[in-house]
Write a protein that holds these residues in place. Structure first.
Motif, PDB file in Angstrom:
ATOM      1  N   ARG A 228       0.824  -1.202   0.000  1.00 41.53           N
ATOM      2  CA  ARG A 228       0.000   0.000   0.000  1.00 41.53           C
ATOM      3  C   ARG A 228       0.864   1.259   0.000  1.00 41.53           C
ATOM      4  O   ARG A 228       0.450   2.309  -0.510  1.00 41.53           O
ATOM      5  CB  ARG A 228      -0.912  -0.006   1.232  1.00 41.53           C
ATOM      6  N   LEU A 229       2.088   1.125   0.562  1.00 41.91           N
ATOM      7  CA  LEU A 229       2.991   2.270   0.629  1.00 41.91           C
ATOM      8  C   LEU A 229       4.023   2.285  -0.493  1.00 41.91           C
ATOM      9  O   LEU A 229       4.569   3.348  -0.806  1.00 41.91           O
ATOM     10  CB  LEU A 229       3.729   2.265   1.981  1.00 41.91           C
ATOM     11  N   TYR A 230       4.306   1.110  -1.064  1.00 40.19           N
ATOM     12  CA  TYR A 230       5.352   1.019  -2.086  1.00 40.19           C
ATOM     13  C   TYR A 230       4.806   0.195  -3.252  1.00 40.19           C
ATOM     14  O   TYR A 230       4.204  -0.860  -3.045  1.00 40.19           O
ATOM     15  CB  TYR A 230       6.599   0.349  -1.504  1.00 40.19           C
ATOM     16  N   PRO A 231       5.020   0.630  -4.492  1.00 31.03           N
ATOM     17  CA  PRO A 231       4.453  -0.081  -5.646  1.00 31.03           C
ATOM     18  C   PRO A 231       4.988  -1.511  -5.762  1.00 31.03           C
ATOM     19  O   PRO A 231       6.199  -1.748  -5.693  1.00 31.03           O
ATOM     20  CB  PRO A 231       4.889   0.775  -6.850  1.00 31.03           C
ATOM     21  N   ALA A 232       4.078  -2.454  -5.946  1.00 30.82           N
ATOM     22  CA  ALA A 232       4.474  -3.858  -6.067  1.00 30.82           C
ATOM     23  C   ALA A 232       5.308  -4.094  -7.323  1.00 30.82           C
ATOM     24  O   ALA A 232       6.236  -4.904  -7.326  1.00 30.82           O
ATOM     25  CB  ALA A 232       3.231  -4.753  -6.072  1.00 30.82           C
ATOM     26  N   LEU A 233       4.979  -3.396  -8.404  1.00 28.91           N
ATOM     27  CA  LEU A 233       5.726  -3.569  -9.653  1.00 28.91           C
ATOM     28  C   LEU A 233       7.180  -3.168  -9.486  1.00 28.91           C
ATOM     29  O   LEU A 233       8.092  -3.866  -9.955  1.00 28.91           O
ATOM     30  CB  LEU A 233       5.069  -2.764 -10.780  1.00 28.91           C
ATOM     31  N   ASP A 234       7.409  -2.063  -8.786  1.00 29.53           N
ATOM     32  CA  ASP A 234       8.789  -1.626  -8.547  1.00 29.53           C
ATOM     33  C   ASP A 234       9.531  -2.602  -7.635  1.00 29.53           C
ATOM     34  O   ASP A 234      10.741  -2.814  -7.789  1.00 29.53           O
ATOM     35  CB  ASP A 234       8.798  -0.231  -7.915  1.00 29.53           C
ATOM     36  N   PHE A 235       8.815  -3.219  -6.706  1.00 29.73           N
ATOM     37  CA  PHE A 235       9.447  -4.159  -5.787  1.00 29.73           C
ATOM     38  C   PHE A 235       9.905  -5.419  -6.518  1.00 29.73           C
ATOM     39  O   PHE A 235      11.026  -5.894  -6.310  1.00 29.73           O
ATOM     40  CB  PHE A 235       8.465  -4.511  -4.672  1.00 29.73           C
ATOM     41  N   PHE A 236       9.057  -5.973  -7.364  1.00 37.16           N
ATOM     42  CA  PHE A 236       9.371  -7.243  -8.016  1.00 37.16           C
ATOM     43  C   PHE A 236      10.228  -7.082  -9.276  1.00 37.16           C
ATOM     44  O   PHE A 236      10.833  -8.059  -9.717  1.00 37.16           O
ATOM     45  CB  PHE A 236       8.082  -7.989  -8.378  1.00 37.16           C
ATOM     46  N   THR A 237      10.261  -5.899  -9.844  1.00 33.51           N
ATOM     47  CA  THR A 237      11.041  -5.714 -11.074  1.00 33.51           C
ATOM     48  C   THR A 237      12.242  -4.794 -10.887  1.00 33.51           C
ATOM     49  O   THR A 237      13.065  -4.693 -11.799  1.00 33.51           O
ATOM     50  CB  THR A 237      10.138  -5.141 -12.186  1.00 33.51           C
ATOM     51  N   GLY A 247      13.713   8.566   3.302  1.00 35.60           N
ATOM     52  CA  GLY A 247      12.902   8.716   2.104  1.00 35.60           C
ATOM     53  C   GLY A 247      13.732   8.493   0.851  1.00 35.60           C
ATOM     54  O   GLY A 247      14.962   8.479   0.872  1.00 35.60           O
ATOM     55  N   GLY A 248      13.046   8.327  -0.272  1.00 29.53           N
ATOM     56  CA  GLY A 248      13.709   8.127  -1.548  1.00 29.53           C
ATOM     57  C   GLY A 248      14.335   6.760  -1.710  1.00 29.53           C
ATOM     58  O   GLY A 248      15.366   6.615  -2.379  1.00 29.53           O
ATOM     59  N   SER A 249      13.745   5.728  -1.095  1.00 31.44           N
ATOM     60  CA  SER A 249      14.311   4.383  -1.157  1.00 31.44           C
ATOM     61  C   SER A 249      13.975   3.707  -2.478  1.00 31.44           C
ATOM     62  O   SER A 249      12.928   3.945  -3.080  1.00 31.44           O
ATOM     63  CB  SER A 249      13.774   3.525  -0.003  1.00 31.44           C
ATOM     64  N   GLU A 250      14.895   2.848  -2.924  1.00 35.54           N
ATOM     65  CA  GLU A 250      14.649   1.943  -4.045  1.00 35.54           C
ATOM     66  C   GLU A 250      14.745   0.522  -3.497  1.00 35.54           C
ATOM     67  O   GLU A 250      15.804   0.093  -3.056  1.00 35.54           O
ATOM     68  CB  GLU A 250      15.672   2.160  -5.160  1.00 35.54           C
ATOM     69  N   SER A 454       6.872   2.631   8.220  1.00 35.24           N
ATOM     70  CA  SER A 454       7.584   3.020   7.005  1.00 35.24           C
ATOM     71  C   SER A 454       7.781   1.816   6.096  1.00 35.24           C
ATOM     72  O   SER A 454       7.896   0.677   6.572  1.00 35.24           O
ATOM     73  CB  SER A 454       8.943   3.625   7.356  1.00 35.24           C
ATOM     74  N   PRO A 455       7.831   2.026   4.785  1.00 34.54           N
ATOM     75  CA  PRO A 455       8.061   0.902   3.871  1.00 34.54           C
ATOM     76  C   PRO A 455       9.428   0.267   4.051  1.00 34.54           C
ATOM     77  O   PRO A 455       9.610  -0.907   3.751  1.00 34.54           O
ATOM     78  CB  PRO A 455       7.920   1.551   2.482  1.00 34.54           C
ATOM     79  N   GLU A 456      10.423   1.024   4.548  1.00 37.06           N
ATOM     80  CA  GLU A 456      11.758   0.460   4.739  1.00 37.06           C
ATOM     81  C   GLU A 456      11.769  -0.628   5.807  1.00 37.06           C
ATOM     82  O   GLU A 456      12.638  -1.517   5.782  1.00 37.06           O
ATOM     83  CB  GLU A 456      12.740   1.574   5.113  1.00 37.06           C
ATOM     84  N   ALA A 457      10.847  -0.578   6.768  1.00 35.75           N
ATOM     85  CA  ALA A 457      10.744  -1.641   7.772  1.00 35.75           C
ATOM     86  C   ALA A 457       9.773  -2.722   7.335  1.00 35.75           C
ATOM     87  O   ALA A 457      10.024  -3.910   7.504  1.00 35.75           O
ATOM     88  CB  ALA A 457      10.302  -1.045   9.111  1.00 35.75           C
ATOM     89  N   LEU A 458       8.654  -2.326   6.734  1.00 39.97           N
ATOM     90  CA  LEU A 458       7.662  -3.300   6.285  1.00 39.97           C
ATOM     91  C   LEU A 458       8.159  -4.155   5.130  1.00 39.97           C
ATOM     92  O   LEU A 458       7.606  -5.227   4.867  1.00 39.97           O
ATOM     93  CB  LEU A 458       6.372  -2.575   5.871  1.00 39.97           C
ATOM     94  N   VAL A 459       9.192  -3.696   4.441  1.00 41.14           N
ATOM     95  CA  VAL A 459       9.705  -4.485   3.323  1.00 41.14           C
ATOM     96  C   VAL A 459      10.243  -5.827   3.807  1.00 41.14           C
ATOM     97  O   VAL A 459      10.280  -6.800   3.036  1.00 41.14           O
ATOM     98  CB  VAL A 459      10.811  -3.695   2.582  1.00 41.14           C
ATOM     99  N   ALA A 460      10.634  -5.934   5.081  1.00 39.29           N
ATOM    100  CA  ALA A 460      11.114  -7.211   5.607  1.00 39.29           C
ATOM    101  C   ALA A 460      10.035  -8.281   5.512  1.00 39.29           C
ATOM    102  O   ALA A 460      10.324  -9.453   5.226  1.00 39.29           O
ATOM    103  CB  ALA A 460      11.575  -7.037   7.054  1.00 39.29           C
TER     104      ALA A 460
END
Length: 490
Positions: A228-237, A247-250, A454-460
């Protein structure tokens, strides 16, 4: 009362109930066990289970529910102004629990009184002076709203503990009294005990299933929050992994996924041939004397902690590979710049996985009926032909399971990767370069005071969910292959 003491008291009541129940049953039969419906031990077990099981179940449930209820009550006392920028309610509540535990220490040290630890009364206590004394005792500054919430947390926790103690002991004594009142020579103790044990087995199975379901739901909900906070397409590709809590994480998973699969592949290339050949030798060719020595020594590898393997990779294998493939090495090439590399972690991880493959494969091969070997040898086949064309095909489903277990262990390994492979997230085919894996980044993203909003923690959680799906896919594929081969073999 401490929980350990409470558990010991309940167990002691169960032990007393066993002897009382057994003695009461024999007394009702005039000391003649033949007049009893069940064996005397069943009457004792009925009293022991009646006293211990309900009380311990209540204790477990209370310990699970009480912190949730207290957190919900105390969190309402935290004003929105107390949650500063870069923080959230969960972090503030962690601070509240820490201060609540520290208040007990402050009381023991005499820094504050028990009354001050439970209430904050401006009429009787200088708030600033109390905050200073509590801060000195805890070795950290304490905010007024946190201290107020911690005092309330401490009071509720103490009340809950006393209430829990009373109810658990009352239930244990009540269960014991009820069991003894029902005990006589005609009581069907065996039926009741067997039904109770069956219920406990069902409960244990249900807890295991619910635990698995809870893990999956936790991953799903937190992964959904991340997407919901970070695009799924950007995460998987995405091909760049560059988290930044400012901020500004890839957050592209491809470099991490590549490192995970690359290291796991090298580990399996080391572990599967060595482990499988070792299993064939030990089960088919080794003498009983050699097997009695070699098998335990091989299985010692499974008992070595992974941190030791990581240190072995960092201090021994890495420098050894640099001396061969690095600048000025034996081969005269400059493929390896440092000791941390995919090859380092893969080789050491492969050594760690050898006992997983060999032990399971050895057990499966030994489970093949001897009649199949005798029939093959009787038809004129040699020992090697029998192993290749009879034993291994029959043991293939178990061998595939052993390899799958080794692959799952390789994918989930962390310490060897952290110490042996480095922390660089990159896409490269060079096995002598430093890379990292999904599990290593899960640890790094959740280390420290991470903001779970934050998405940087939820990405785990998204990384963990991805590994879960990959492992599940491997299991389904292996099951399909095994069933297809088994149909052809049968």
């Amino acid at each position: 009362m401490p929980v350990l003491w409470l558990i010991l008291i309940v167990i002691a009541l169960g032990g007393v109930g066993y002897f009382l129940g057994r003695g009461r049953a024999l007394g009702s039969a005039g000391g003649d066990a033949r007049r009893l419906h069940s064996l005397p031990s069943y009457y004792g077990l009925n009293a022991a289970l009646s006293a211990g099981v309900p009380a311990l179940l209540l204790l477990m449930g209370w310990l699970l529910v009480q912190p949730l209820l207290i957190d919900s009550r105390v969190s309402g006392m935290i004003p929105d102004t107390a949650i500063g920028e870069g923080s959230n309610l969960s972090l503030v509540m962690s601070d509240v629990r820490r201060v609540a535990e520290g208040l007990d220490l402050a009381v023991q040290q005499g820094a504050i009184t028990a009354q001050e630890a439970g209430t904050l009364s401006p009429e009787t206590t200088d708030i600033r002076e109390l905050l200073g004394r509590v801060g000195v005792a805890l070795g950290a500054e304490v905010r007024p709203e946190v201290l107020t919430a911690a005092q309330r947390y401490r009071v509720l926790s103490g009340t809950g503990r006393w209430l829990m103690t009373g109810l658990v002991l009352a239930l244990a004594l009540g269960g014991l009294a009820l069991a003894l009142a029902r005990t006589d020579k005609d009581f069907r103790a065996r039926n009741v005990v067997e039904a109770g044990v069956k219920a406990l087995l069902i409960l244990a199975s249900t807890i295991a299933i619910l635990t698995t379901l809870g893990i999956i739901l936790s991953l799903i909900f937190n992964t959904a929050e991340f997407f919901r906070l970070y695009p799924a397409l950007d995460f998987f590709t995405g091909r760049t992994w560059s988290p930044s809590f400012g901020g500004g994480s890839e957050l592209g998973i491809l470099p991490l996924l590549w490192g995970t699969l690359y290291i796991s592949l090298i580990a399996l290339l080391v572990a599967v041939p060595i482990g499988l050949f070792a299993a064939i030798y030990l089960s088919e060719y080794a003498s009983p004397q050699v097997r009695a020595i070699a098998k335990p020594m091989l299985e010692i590898l499974a008992g070595i902690p992974t941190i030791v393997y990581g240190l072995f990779a960092l201090l021994t294998v890495g420098p050894l590979l640099v001396s061969v493939f690095g600048q000025g090495g034996l081969l005269g090439v400059n493929w390896m710049q440092g000791g941390t590399a995919v090859m380092t972690a893969g080789l050491v991880m492969g050594v760690m996985l050898i006992p997983f493959v060999s032990s399971l494969s050895d057990d499966i091969i030994n489970a093949v009926p001897q009649a199949m070997r005798d029939g093959s040898l009787g038809l004129g086949a040699t020992k090697s032909e029998t192993v290749k064309q009879v034993v291994l095909p029959a043991a293939l489903p178990g061998i595939v399971g052993a390899i799958l277990l080794a692959a799952s262990r390789a994918i989930g390994e962390t310490m060897i990767v952290v110490l042996g492979a480095g922390a660089a997230a990159k896409l490269s085919l060079n096995p002598f370069e430093a890379m990292t894996t999904v599990t290593a980044k899960v640890v790094s993203q959740l280390t420290g005071d991470a903001d779970f909003a934050s998405p940087e923690a939820l990405v785990a959680f998204a990384l963990g969910m991805t590994l879960f799906v990959i492992t599940l896919g491997l299991n389904v594929f292996a099951l399909y292959i095994v069933r297809k081969y088994r149909e052809q073999y049968e």
